[in-house]
Design a protein around this motif. Sequence first.
Motif, PDB file in Angstrom:
ATOM      1  N   ILE A 387      35.929  57.491  40.324  1.00  0.00           N
ATOM      2  CA  ILE A 387      36.277  56.201  40.913  1.00  0.00           C
ATOM      3  C   ILE A 387      35.049  55.312  40.778  1.00  0.00           C
ATOM      4  O   ILE A 387      34.044  55.500  41.473  1.00  0.00           O
ATOM      5  CB  ILE A 387      36.687  56.352  42.391  1.00  0.00           C
ATOM      6  CG1 ILE A 387      37.918  57.258  42.501  1.00  0.00           C
ATOM      7  CG2 ILE A 387      36.983  54.994  43.008  1.00  0.00           C
ATOM      8  CD1 ILE A 387      38.345  57.561  43.902  1.00  0.00           C
ATOM      9  N   HIS A 388      35.175  54.306  39.897  1.00  0.00           N
ATOM     10  CA  HIS A 388      34.003  53.499  39.560  1.00  0.00           C
ATOM     11  C   HIS A 388      33.808  52.306  40.493  1.00  0.00           C
ATOM     12  O   HIS A 388      32.729  51.710  40.474  1.00  0.00           O
ATOM     13  CB  HIS A 388      34.119  53.017  38.107  1.00  0.00           C
ATOM     14  CG  HIS A 388      34.162  54.137  37.120  1.00  0.00           C
ATOM     15  ND1 HIS A 388      34.569  53.985  35.806  1.00  0.00           N
ATOM     16  CD2 HIS A 388      33.867  55.471  37.246  1.00  0.00           C
ATOM     17  CE1 HIS A 388      34.507  55.144  35.175  1.00  0.00           C
ATOM     18  NE2 HIS A 388      34.090  56.063  36.030  1.00  0.00           N
ATOM     19  N   ASP A 389      34.829  51.950  41.241  1.00  0.00           N
ATOM     20  CA  ASP A 389      34.660  50.835  42.171  1.00  0.00           C
ATOM     21  C   ASP A 389      33.826  51.305  43.367  1.00  0.00           C
ATOM     22  O   ASP A 389      34.170  52.298  44.025  1.00  0.00           O
ATOM     23  CB  ASP A 389      36.020  50.342  42.664  1.00  0.00           C
ATOM     24  CG  ASP A 389      35.888  49.117  43.555  1.00  0.00           C
ATOM     25  OD1 ASP A 389      35.764  48.008  43.030  1.00  0.00           O
ATOM     26  OD2 ASP A 389      35.902  49.301  44.794  1.00  0.00           O
ATOM     27  N   ASP A 424      41.620  42.977  43.322  1.00  0.00           N
ATOM     28  CA  ASP A 424      41.476  42.842  44.772  1.00  0.00           C
ATOM     29  C   ASP A 424      41.006  44.177  45.355  1.00  0.00           C
ATOM     30  O   ASP A 424      41.803  44.947  45.885  1.00  0.00           O
ATOM     31  CB  ASP A 424      42.809  42.425  45.402  1.00  0.00           C
ATOM     32  CG  ASP A 424      42.703  42.195  46.900  1.00  0.00           C
ATOM     33  OD1 ASP A 424      41.571  42.068  47.413  1.00  0.00           O
ATOM     34  OD2 ASP A 424      43.760  42.142  47.569  1.00  0.00           O
ATOM     35  N   PRO A 425      39.702  44.463  45.273  1.00  0.00           N
ATOM     36  CA  PRO A 425      39.221  45.752  45.786  1.00  0.00           C
ATOM     37  C   PRO A 425      39.469  45.920  47.285  1.00  0.00           C
ATOM     38  O   PRO A 425      39.799  47.024  47.734  1.00  0.00           O
ATOM     39  CB  PRO A 425      37.713  45.715  45.478  1.00  0.00           C
ATOM     40  CG  PRO A 425      37.559  44.669  44.416  1.00  0.00           C
ATOM     41  CD  PRO A 425      38.628  43.679  44.658  1.00  0.00           C
ATOM     42  N   ARG A 426      39.339  44.832  48.059  1.00  0.00           N
ATOM     43  CA  ARG A 426      39.522  44.952  49.510  1.00  0.00           C
ATOM     44  C   ARG A 426      40.967  45.305  49.856  1.00  0.00           C
ATOM     45  O   ARG A 426      41.223  46.063  50.786  1.00  0.00           O
ATOM     46  CB  ARG A 426      39.123  43.640  50.188  1.00  0.00           C
ATOM     47  CG  ARG A 426      37.643  43.317  50.073  1.00  0.00           C
ATOM     48  CD  ARG A 426      37.291  42.042  50.824  1.00  0.00           C
ATOM     49  NE  ARG A 426      35.875  41.736  50.716  1.00  0.00           N
ATOM     50  CZ  ARG A 426      34.938  42.238  51.518  1.00  0.00           C
ATOM     51  NH1 ARG A 426      35.304  43.059  52.496  1.00  0.00           N
ATOM     52  NH2 ARG A 426      33.673  41.924  51.352  1.00  0.00           N
ATOM     53  N   GLY A 427      41.921  44.729  49.114  1.00  0.00           N
ATOM     54  CA  GLY A 427      43.318  45.085  49.362  1.00  0.00           C
ATOM     55  C   GLY A 427      43.576  46.557  49.082  1.00  0.00           C
ATOM     56  O   GLY A 427      44.283  47.228  49.851  1.00  0.00           O
ATOM     57  N   LEU A 428      43.003  47.071  47.996  1.00  0.00           N
ATOM     58  CA  LEU A 428      43.193  48.489  47.680  1.00  0.00           C
ATOM     59  C   LEU A 428      42.474  49.375  48.686  1.00  0.00           C
ATOM     60  O   LEU A 428      42.954  50.474  49.017  1.00  0.00           O
ATOM     61  CB  LEU A 428      42.685  48.771  46.263  1.00  0.00           C
ATOM     62  CG  LEU A 428      43.139  50.095  45.644  1.00  0.00           C
ATOM     63  CD1 LEU A 428      44.648  50.210  45.673  1.00  0.00           C
ATOM     64  CD2 LEU A 428      42.618  50.236  44.225  1.00  0.00           C
ATOM     65  N   GLU A 533      49.438  44.626  37.918  1.00  0.00           N
ATOM     66  CA  GLU A 533      48.443  43.551  37.778  1.00  0.00           C
ATOM     67  C   GLU A 533      47.279  43.724  38.752  1.00  0.00           C
ATOM     68  O   GLU A 533      46.674  42.747  39.180  1.00  0.00           O
ATOM     69  CB  GLU A 533      49.100  42.174  38.011  1.00  0.00           C
ATOM     70  CG  GLU A 533      50.342  41.907  37.179  1.00  0.00           C
ATOM     71  CD  GLU A 533      50.038  41.864  35.698  1.00  0.00           C
ATOM     72  OE1 GLU A 533      48.927  41.442  35.349  1.00  0.00           O
ATOM     73  OE2 GLU A 533      50.900  42.263  34.899  1.00  0.00           O
ATOM     74  N   ALA A 534      46.969  44.990  39.105  1.00  0.00           N
ATOM     75  CA  ALA A 534      45.861  45.234  40.034  1.00  0.00           C
ATOM     76  C   ALA A 534      44.512  45.280  39.332  1.00  0.00           C
ATOM     77  O   ALA A 534      43.475  45.202  39.994  1.00  0.00           O
ATOM     78  CB  ALA A 534      46.094  46.538  40.791  1.00  0.00           C
ATOM     79  N   LEU A 535      44.511  45.427  37.981  1.00  0.00           N
ATOM     80  CA  LEU A 535      43.263  45.509  37.224  1.00  0.00           C
ATOM     81  C   LEU A 535      43.224  44.384  36.205  1.00  0.00           C
ATOM     82  O   LEU A 535      44.264  43.909  35.719  1.00  0.00           O
ATOM     83  CB  LEU A 535      43.137  46.853  36.496  1.00  0.00           C
ATOM     84  CG  LEU A 535      42.935  48.092  37.379  1.00  0.00           C
ATOM     85  CD1 LEU A 535      44.260  48.677  37.781  1.00  0.00           C
ATOM     86  CD2 LEU A 535      42.086  49.126  36.669  1.00  0.00           C
TER      87      LEU A 535
END
Length: 547
Positions: A387-389, A424-428, A533-535
């Motif tokens: 997981i790179h984020d 949207d990293p915060r949403g995930l 469309e998350a990435l």
Amino acid sequence: MSPVPTAPARRRRFGWPQRVFSQVLLMQLAIATGVTVLATGLFLAPLSAQLDDQAMRRALAIAETTASPEVADELLGSRPTAGGPVQAKAERIRKATGAEYVVIMDMRGVRWSHTAPRQIGRVVSTDPSDALAGHEVMEIDSGTLGRSARGKVPLRDDSGTIVGAVSVGIEYDSVRARLLAAIPGLLAYAGGALAVGALAAYLISRRLQRQTHDLAFSDIAALLAEREAMLHGIREGVVALDASGRIRLMNDEAQRLLGLGPEAEGRPLDEVLGEGRTTDVLAGRVTGEDLLTVRGSRVLITNRMPTDDGGAVATLRDRTELEQLGRELDSTRGLIDALRAQDHEHANRLHTLLGLLELKMHEEAVEYVTEVVGVHRATAEQVTEKIHDPLLAALLVGKATVAAERGVSLRIAPGTLLPDRLVDPRGLVTVVGNLVDNALDAATGSSEPLIEVELRAEGRTAVLRIADSGLGVPPDQRELIFTEGWSTKELPVHGKRGLGLALVRRLAERQGGSARVREAQGGGAEFTVVLPEALTEPGLAAAVEAR
């Protein structure tokens, strides 16, 4: 002694009344009176003309009856005297018909009959030329006997030759008398109509008095102005619905919370909001107090109060910030639990290390430290490798520590691989955090506590799968658990539960994706969330990093 009222007070006492009942009653009485007077006048105006016309036609008919060939022969065979046959016949006809006069004249206009014998032999006072020329005449005119309705016809002999004329008059006072005689009956009808109108006005005014609570128009206008100011000034959303479910009004706060505009007023609630819990709560299909609902990204508390006309008034309170604070509190508690667990574990390891050193077991101490550091490093490296984020990686490392403290094993599935190009990293993070917390609660206490997390990218779509070893979700509740306010857990300190999974599904559906649950292999529950469309595109992410 009572004080003497001032001039302004006296003017107010005798001025225009303020109450709706009095004003409406007076206005309706004025209207009824005006209509009655107008109708009476409109009826009387043609009545006079009709009576005149009837009198003139009656005079003409008498004249036509009188102008017979026999009268013409008598006119030609006698002289104009008071005792002549023409005068005798004319008087007989006058008395029989009730005419005022019957005048028979020759071609010179000399009278051969008259009610006043001294006028016989004299020329008539009005122009007889039309009748002598062969025309019938009807008129209202004045002569020696006063104003009368007249009818004139030519007098012809057996051969049709005009030898004179006949003029018949009906006293105009009799016409006026008939008109005056008709007025009392007409006024009686008008008075009856006015009385019925007054009664109807009184009943309508009484009804208005009850409906307006006997307020003045100025009071009603002030109440409306105050209502508008209050509705648009309060910080709670207010939605008024009629009996058919149409939106009567919405204040500014309700429009903001529901994401609607002023054009929604007057339209059905189901059409404006669409299907969902928010619509069901506002429409009264879901009942209760302080009902939770999610509209867009907002968490709302809704109450509904029915009205006497079959409609309802619903209030909306924004709980989004409070819910976010509660979730931050939960996160902080989770972090505190993780730190406490690490502190407890760290203290135990330090005590172990201290004991090894005191026993002069230096090599064993080195091996122990190397092993402990290796375990933590392996966990962090395992997460960051797949997981790179950084936000998601940090979240899962912290959750792994909390899970270990509670005796639950959190592992990353072999198929996990998520690049660092999230939109949207915060949403995930919200989605993963909610699902991991639910899985941790479910797995705790099971025979082999386990949570498996899988995050992978399929093009620009992110797929999240989290499975636990808990009791699972019964088939009949697999849709119900995504409903706002539904939960099998006890209430936390900060408020209500039942929003985590609802927010997960709402976030997924807002991006065109889905959230569902099924039975995991080996038992338990498996949640799958698909986020299209998350990435971002790989090239776009590289360009952003280069800048």
